[in-house]
Design an enzyme around this catalytic site. Structure first.
Site, PDB file in Angstrom:
ATOM      1  N   THR A 116       1.848  30.361  18.707  1.00 46.36           N
ATOM      2  CA  THR A 116       1.962  29.074  18.028  1.00 46.36           C
ATOM      3  C   THR A 116       1.423  29.156  16.605  1.00 46.36           C
ATOM      4  O   THR A 116       0.496  29.931  16.332  1.00 46.36           O
ATOM      5  CB  THR A 116       1.199  27.968  18.816  1.00 46.36           C
ATOM      6  OG1 THR A 116       0.829  26.919  17.915  1.00 46.36           O
ATOM      7  CG2 THR A 116      -0.074  28.492  19.447  1.00 46.36           C
ATOM      8  N   SER A 162      -8.223  24.768  19.532  1.00 49.44           N
ATOM      9  CA  SER A 162      -8.429  24.301  20.920  1.00 49.44           C
ATOM     10  C   SER A 162      -8.508  25.558  21.789  1.00 49.44           C
ATOM     11  O   SER A 162      -8.099  26.641  21.358  1.00 49.44           O
ATOM     12  CB  SER A 162      -7.262  23.429  21.390  1.00 49.44           C
ATOM     13  OG  SER A 162      -6.134  24.250  21.678  1.00 49.44           O
ATOM     14  N   TYR A 218      -6.665  26.216  24.243  1.00 49.14           N
ATOM     15  CA  TYR A 218      -5.273  26.672  24.396  1.00 49.14           C
ATOM     16  C   TYR A 218      -4.860  27.552  23.218  1.00 49.14           C
ATOM     17  O   TYR A 218      -4.330  28.647  23.400  1.00 49.14           O
ATOM     18  CB  TYR A 218      -4.328  25.449  24.502  1.00 49.14           C
ATOM     19  CG  TYR A 218      -2.932  25.746  24.030  1.00 49.14           C
ATOM     20  CD1 TYR A 218      -2.071  26.522  24.807  1.00 49.14           C
ATOM     21  CD2 TYR A 218      -2.477  25.288  22.788  1.00 49.14           C
ATOM     22  CE1 TYR A 218      -0.791  26.820  24.353  1.00 49.14           C
ATOM     23  CE2 TYR A 218      -1.204  25.583  22.335  1.00 49.14           C
ATOM     24  CZ  TYR A 218      -0.367  26.355  23.115  1.00 49.14           C
ATOM     25  OH  TYR A 218       0.889  26.667  22.668  1.00 49.14           O
ATOM     26  N   HIS A 219      -5.111  27.063  21.994  1.00 47.31           N
ATOM     27  CA  HIS A 219      -4.677  27.837  20.831  1.00 47.31           C
ATOM     28  C   HIS A 219      -5.396  29.188  20.765  1.00 47.31           C
ATOM     29  O   HIS A 219      -4.813  30.195  20.357  1.00 47.31           O
ATOM     30  CB  HIS A 219      -4.896  27.037  19.548  1.00 47.31           C
ATOM     31  CG  HIS A 219      -3.935  25.896  19.385  1.00 47.31           C
ATOM     32  ND1 HIS A 219      -4.277  24.590  19.666  1.00 47.31           N
ATOM     33  CD2 HIS A 219      -2.635  25.869  19.003  1.00 47.31           C
ATOM     34  CE1 HIS A 219      -3.225  23.809  19.454  1.00 47.31           C
ATOM     35  NE2 HIS A 219      -2.216  24.551  19.055  1.00 47.31           N
ATOM     36  N   LYS A 258      -3.740  31.896  22.722  1.00 50.23           N
ATOM     37  CA  LYS A 258      -2.595  32.505  22.024  1.00 50.23           C
ATOM     38  C   LYS A 258      -3.079  33.559  21.036  1.00 50.23           C
ATOM     39  O   LYS A 258      -2.407  34.573  20.828  1.00 50.23           O
ATOM     40  CB  LYS A 258      -1.790  31.426  21.298  1.00 50.23           C
ATOM     41  CG  LYS A 258      -1.179  30.383  22.225  1.00 50.23           C
ATOM     42  CD  LYS A 258      -0.020  30.964  22.999  1.00 50.23           C
ATOM     43  CE  LYS A 258       0.733  29.927  23.795  1.00 50.23           C
ATOM     44  NZ  LYS A 258       1.826  30.480  24.565  1.00 50.23           N
TER      45      LYS A 258
HETATM   46  N1  LIG Z   1       6.969  22.966  22.941  1.00 53.60           N
HETATM   47  C1  LIG Z   1       6.357  23.221  21.791  1.00 53.60           C
HETATM   48  O1  LIG Z   1       6.314  22.382  20.875  1.00 53.60           O
HETATM   49  C2  LIG Z   1       5.733  24.579  21.565  1.00 53.60           C
HETATM   50  C3  LIG Z   1       5.231  24.871  20.299  1.00 53.60           C
HETATM   51  C4  LIG Z   1       4.640  26.115  20.072  1.00 53.60           C
HETATM   52  C5  LIG Z   1       4.564  27.034  21.109  1.00 53.60           C
HETATM   53  N2  LIG Z   1       5.053  26.726  22.340  1.00 53.60           N
HETATM   54  C6  LIG Z   1       4.939  27.728  23.402  1.00 53.60           C
HETATM   55  O2  LIG Z   1       6.199  27.960  23.959  1.00 53.60           O
HETATM   56  C7  LIG Z   1       6.071  28.222  25.362  1.00 53.60           C
HETATM   57  C8  LIG Z   1       6.974  27.288  26.146  1.00 53.60           C
HETATM   58  O3  LIG Z   1       6.658  25.959  25.814  1.00 53.60           O
HETATM   59  P1  LIG Z   1       7.322  24.736  26.558  1.00 53.60           P
HETATM   60  O4  LIG Z   1       7.176  23.568  25.665  1.00 53.60           O
HETATM   61  O5  LIG Z   1       8.654  25.115  27.076  1.00 53.60           O
HETATM   62  O6  LIG Z   1       6.296  24.569  27.780  1.00 53.60           O
HETATM   63  P2  LIG Z   1       6.575  24.064  29.276  1.00 53.60           P
HETATM   64  O7  LIG Z   1       5.234  23.787  29.857  1.00 53.60           O
HETATM   65  O8  LIG Z   1       7.573  22.960  29.280  1.00 53.60           O
HETATM   66  O9  LIG Z   1       7.208  25.350  29.947  1.00 53.60           O
HETATM   67  C9  LIG Z   1       6.446  26.416  30.425  1.00 53.60           C
HETATM   68  C10 LIG Z   1       6.996  26.812  31.788  1.00 53.60           C
HETATM   69  O10 LIG Z   1       6.235  27.926  32.266  1.00 53.60           O
HETATM   70  C11 LIG Z   1       5.832  27.688  33.610  1.00 53.60           C
HETATM   71  N3  LIG Z   1       4.567  28.399  33.806  1.00 53.60           N
HETATM   72  C12 LIG Z   1       3.372  28.136  33.232  1.00 53.60           C
HETATM   73  N4  LIG Z   1       2.463  29.041  33.627  1.00 53.60           N
HETATM   74  C13 LIG Z   1       3.096  29.897  34.457  1.00 53.60           C
HETATM   75  C14 LIG Z   1       2.692  31.047  35.188  1.00 53.60           C
HETATM   76  N5  LIG Z   1       1.444  31.497  35.114  1.00 53.60           N
HETATM   77  N6  LIG Z   1       3.616  31.681  35.947  1.00 53.60           N
HETATM   78  C15 LIG Z   1       4.885  31.225  36.039  1.00 53.60           C
HETATM   79  N7  LIG Z   1       5.325  30.150  35.360  1.00 53.60           N
HETATM   80  C16 LIG Z   1       4.445  29.486  34.591  1.00 53.60           C
HETATM   81  C17 LIG Z   1       5.710  26.181  33.730  1.00 53.60           C
HETATM   82  O11 LIG Z   1       5.846  25.734  35.057  1.00 53.60           O
HETATM   83  C18 LIG Z   1       6.834  25.700  32.824  1.00 53.60           C
HETATM   84  O12 LIG Z   1       8.032  25.515  33.527  1.00 53.60           O
HETATM   85  C19 LIG Z   1       4.596  28.062  25.701  1.00 53.60           C
HETATM   86  O13 LIG Z   1       3.980  29.318  25.725  1.00 53.60           O
HETATM   87  C20 LIG Z   1       4.066  27.243  24.547  1.00 53.60           C
HETATM   88  O14 LIG Z   1       2.721  27.507  24.319  1.00 53.60           O
HETATM   89  C21 LIG Z   1       5.638  25.511  22.586  1.00 53.60           C
END
Ligand SMILES: NC(=O)c1ccc[n+]([C@@H]2O[C@H](COP(=O)([O-])OP(=O)(O)OC[C@H]3O[C@@H](n4cnc5c(N)ncnc54)[C@H](O)[C@@H]3O)[C@@H](O)[C@H]2O)c1
Length: 414
Positions: free
Chosen positions: A169, A204, A206-207, A210
């Site tokens: 991120t 955070s 979380y961050h 990453k």
């Molecule tokens: N959505 C955003 O704005 C955004 C921005 C920057 C980075 N990201 C990154 O992109 C990635 C996807 O984001 P998203 O918005 O689709 O999130 P999301 O939570 O909607 O999707 C993540 C999926 O991974 C699954 N999951 C989580 N932990 C798991 C594990 N240990 N084993 C198996 N499955 C697991 C969850 O059930 C979910 O379906 C994440 O890593 C997030 O940090 C997202």
């Protein structure tokens, strides 16, 4: 390994569609395929003719329920999603239910599938969730970091030439008072020069996971020359991609204080006549991009993998906006479309972050690969409103969980 046997039928089915032997087609494994980004990415890759293998343990569905929330767009069970996908497109996904942080499960999946590329989206992705208390902070730290380590080891052991596309991120960088490069920068100190990773200042737990993932990926690359793209992604907004338009198979859309991102939340507030609530002064500036463009960038990275032994970092966003600018854009678009002006009401900031700061991150590498943004933010916001108005009732039910209750400075030891 019990989930493997349950899902082996999907595996066998997937084998029928195996594309091995066609050098133009890839087998793409998407970890976190049930998520906001995973599902539309799967649709994009399938429609291109690539083979898709998915892994998910449905943690996001479970954790969203934990805070009394749900996706505004109704999301059927994953089995139903697969069934509808087959009906609408004739295509299938090989799916494994399980935890990527479980090394035995994950290594077995990798041994069976041997993908050409693995997109790692399967992490706990909410900053507020990680700040709810020690339990959630630990859960986020352990699961996120261990899942990436498992991926590194499984790739080394099964497909050392495969492409790891890992979602980090833009929040890894924080908000330094100097320009932000794409991963690395030239530095001169005490008369000596080097090209080093840019210092990270995440905001955070979380961050920080990453950041730790990025460090581990960099080290894995040094150790075993794995091919890695580490994507510093901005905040994603929107309900649509071209494949969602074609199939009607929507992705999730969260709007609560824990799981909803700023723009998505503001659009939901305007839709049901609630004030739009930027946090604090609203000068917090972040990079944003639409769901459609996020999928396009990831697809572009997959089609242009790193060289053998290369670790590369992409900053993936279109434009940066302050939260205040976003709020007034949402207000204007709503007023123009529906002749009613939503109120903007700033609320005390639950986060610990700079509310006014310098922000100038680079984002050239994806453009060099041919990336061009597809839509203006204003146009996308109009589309979000159209979709959200269909689900106004569902948003009404979630009114109580939109305003911030997770206060970062008070994160409890429980
Ligand atoms: N959505 C955003 O704005 C955004 C921005 C920057 C980075 N990201 C990154 O992109 C990635 C996807 O984001 P998203 O918005 O689709 O999130 P999301 O939570 O909607 O999707 C993540 C999926 O991974 C699954 N999951 C989580 N932990 C798991 C594990 N240990 N084993 C198996 N499955 C697991 C969850 O059930 C979910 O379906 C994440 O890593 C997030 O940090 C997202």
């Amino acid at each position: 390994m019990k989930h493997l046997s349950i899902f082996s039928i999907f595996w066998l089915f997937g084998k029928l569609f195996s594309l091995k032997g066609n050098p133009d087609k890839m087998k793409v494994m998407i970890l976190g395929i049930d998520g906001y980004i995973g599902w539309p990415l799967a649709l994009r890759e399938l429609m291109k003719g690539n083979e898709v293998v998915g892994v998910d343990n449905f943690f996001t569905r479970k954790r969203v329920k934990e805070v009394n929330s749900e996706s505004v767009t109704p999301i059927p069970s994953f089995q139903q999603r697969l069934k509808k996908l087959k009906e609408k497109t004739g295509k299938s996904i090989t799916f494994y239910r399980g935890d990527v942080a479980d090394p035995k499960f994950f290594l077995e999946v990798m041994r069976r599938e041997k993908p050409d590329a693995i997109v790692h989206l399967a992490e706990q992705r909410s900053a507020p969730y990680s700040m709810r208390g020690l339990r959630q902070a630990t859960d986020t730290m352990v699961k996120n970091i261990v899942s990436t380590l498992n991926l590194i080891y499984a790739v080394k052991d099964t497909v050392p030439n495969a492409h790891i596309l890992k979602l980090g991120t833009m929040g890894e960088y924080g908000t330094p008072n100097i320009d932000i490069p794409e991963g690395f920068f030239d530095i001169e100190y005490n008369g000596r020069k080097d090209f080093l990773p840019f210092p990270k200042q995440a905001g955070s737990w979380y961050h920080w996971t990453k950041v730790h993932d990025s460090n581990n990926l960099m080290f894995a690359n040094r150790l075993w020359k794995l091919r890695i793209t580490d994507v510093m992604q901005g905040v994603v907004y929107g309900t649509r991609t071209k494949e969602i338009d074609q199939t009607g198979l929507f992705s999730r859309f969260d709007i609560d204080e824990v799981w909803g991102t700023a723009l998505n939340r503001f659009c939901a507030q305007a839709t049901v006549g609630l004030p739009i609530t930027p946090y604090g002064k609203g000068g917090q500036t972040r990079g944003f991009l639409s769901l459609e463009d996020s999928i396009t960038c990831l697809d572009l990275a997959l089609s242009n993998p790193p060289k053998e032994g290369e670790y590369r970092v992409f900053n993936q966003f279109d434009e940066h906006y302050s939260v205040r600018e976003l709020a007034s854009m949402v207000q204007q678009v709503y007023a123009e479309a529906y002749k009613k002006t939503p109120e903007i009401r700033s609320v005390p900031n639950p986060r610990l972050e700079a509310e006014e700061h310098y922000y100038n991150p680079a984002h050239e590498k994806l453009a060099k690969l041919g990336y061009r943004r597809s839509k203006e933010l204003r146009d996308e916001v109009k589309i979000i409103f159209r979709d959200l108005r269909t689900y106004r009732r569902r948003i009404e039910k979630l009114k109580e969980v939109i305003n911030p209750r997770t206060i970062w400075k008070d994160s409890p030891t429980k």
